[in-house]
Write a protein that holds these residues in place. Sequence first.
Motif, mmCIF file in Angstrom:
data_model
loop_
_atom_site.group_PDB
_atom_site.id
_atom_site.type_symbol
_atom_site.label_atom_id
_atom_site.label_comp_id
_atom_site.label_asym_id
_atom_site.label_seq_id
_atom_site.Cartn_x
_atom_site.Cartn_y
_atom_site.Cartn_z
ATOM 1 N N ASN A 26 -1.969 4.575 -8.500
ATOM 2 C CA ASN A 26 -1.956 5.390 -6.977
ATOM 3 C C ASN A 26 -0.940 4.527 -6.154
ATOM 4 O O ASN A 26 -0.276 5.409 -5.291
ATOM 5 N N ASN A 43 3.123 -1.154 -9.561
ATOM 6 C CA ASN A 43 2.458 -1.432 -10.731
ATOM 7 C C ASN A 43 3.206 -2.041 -11.682
ATOM 8 O O ASN A 43 2.693 -3.340 -12.299
ATOM 9 N N ARG A 64 -3.005 1.407 -0.595
ATOM 10 C CA ARG A 64 -3.135 2.482 -1.376
ATOM 11 C C ARG A 64 -4.006 1.778 -2.586
ATOM 12 O O ARG A 64 -4.729 2.440 -3.297
ATOM 13 N N CYS A 65 -4.208 0.564 -2.624
ATOM 14 C CA CYS A 65 -5.000 -0.089 -4.041
ATOM 15 C C CYS A 65 -6.369 -0.129 -3.392
ATOM 16 O O CYS A 65 -6.779 -1.005 -2.581
ATOM 17 N N ILE A 103 -5.803 -5.121 -3.972
ATOM 18 C CA ILE A 103 -4.573 -6.266 -4.318
ATOM 19 C C ILE A 103 -3.484 -6.479 -3.615
ATOM 20 O O ILE A 103 -3.062 -5.256 -3.144
ATOM 21 N N ILE A 162 -0.288 -6.345 -3.179
ATOM 22 C CA ILE A 162 0.547 -6.319 -4.103
ATOM 23 C C ILE A 162 1.866 -7.078 -3.410
ATOM 24 O O ILE A 162 2.457 -7.619 -4.270
#
Length: 377
Positions: A18, A37, A72-73, A77, A79
């Motif tokens: 996502n 990702n 969005r996670c 996370i 990121i």
Amino acid sequence: MNENILLEQISSCIDCKNCNEVCDTFLVTQNPLQSPNGRLKIAEKVFHNKEIAEEEKFGLYTCTLCALCDLRCEQSIEISKIIHASKIKLVEQNKAPYEIHNKIIAGIVDNDNSVGGNPEERLDWLPDAYRKSEVYENKDSDTLLFLGCMSSFRVKESASASYEILKQAGFDFKIFEHEPCCGEYTYSAGKLDLAKKTFHDNFERFKKNGIKNIIVTCGGCFYAFNNVYPEYVEGWDIKVNHIIQVVHELEKNGKIKLNKLKREVTYHDACRMGRKIKDMDIYDEPREILEKCGFSINELEANRVNSLCCGAGSGVRGVDSELCISMGSNLVNTAKDDEIISSCPLCVFNFRYVDYKKKLGKNFRYITDCILEALEK
Ligand code: SF4
Ligand code: SF4
């Protein structure tokens, strides 16, 4: 941040991807190594001290650290924090940063700025009318207007207009005669030890000069003083505000009066004015003050907390200028108006660079420059 915690976070990734859907660098390149990702997987290797390929290092260093993916996670996370931490780790392993970063950082060490400016010209923005009476740090004020490298050298009207508005409002503040770099560039490049030295040196200097409040014009300085210094500088107790918060307050208290300009404009939210700033988001103040100036604001499709990076965040322009131009022009092309306003001089500077390269014919402006235009004298 503790590496085990970061690795634990990485291991909670369910590969839903996502996050990739909102990542500018991935949307432009379609390269999985330049997706959130994909970058997490590279970071995992870095933390395990495994060798990474040149393209993987490039993947990490073309992240703008805009933090849009974090939103969005659903696994929560962090990121962008993980990507940044992996850059720090790469530097510790003597595998990073790039030559361009080292060159710019050498310029910061030698000349106190990240933009290759001549330190003798740092105050060229200072309006002549005030130059004769300015006493710099000798003034008895506990509030420092910190202009930063971009405002001082590259978007000078952001410095002069901010200074002028505060003066006209009778606001008590001072400036440094020889301002240092805030250290954000060094920090985001991953050179943590050097960045920490800058943070400590600057704090000492602020304390020596009785500074209790800092007003910034740049999103990068804002992020550094508000988020990063408290993490690394023991005893950090300086209150940090962006100039637009101060001007908003001055207008509310009747210290400045604004004429109605009656124009349509587009406003761009910088990453480091909202979702990147801890415990603060500055979305309403710029819009309210621009409306007081008579501007009618047309919103970008991606605005406020979901705004896109101008393309230059975290030194990406030096690593891949084409990517930076693509991200910047994709954003600008969604604007309805030719006049586009931002509260971050880095965004303004980068948009002007994009405009020059792509011949877009737009007019990019720093917010206090527009407010000064409307200011009742
Ligand atoms: S959104 Fe979160 S869980 Fe999904 S791929 Fe991205 S990091 Fe992994
Ligand atoms: S921080 Fe921004 S550029 Fe970096 S991976 Fe996340 S969305 Fe992409």
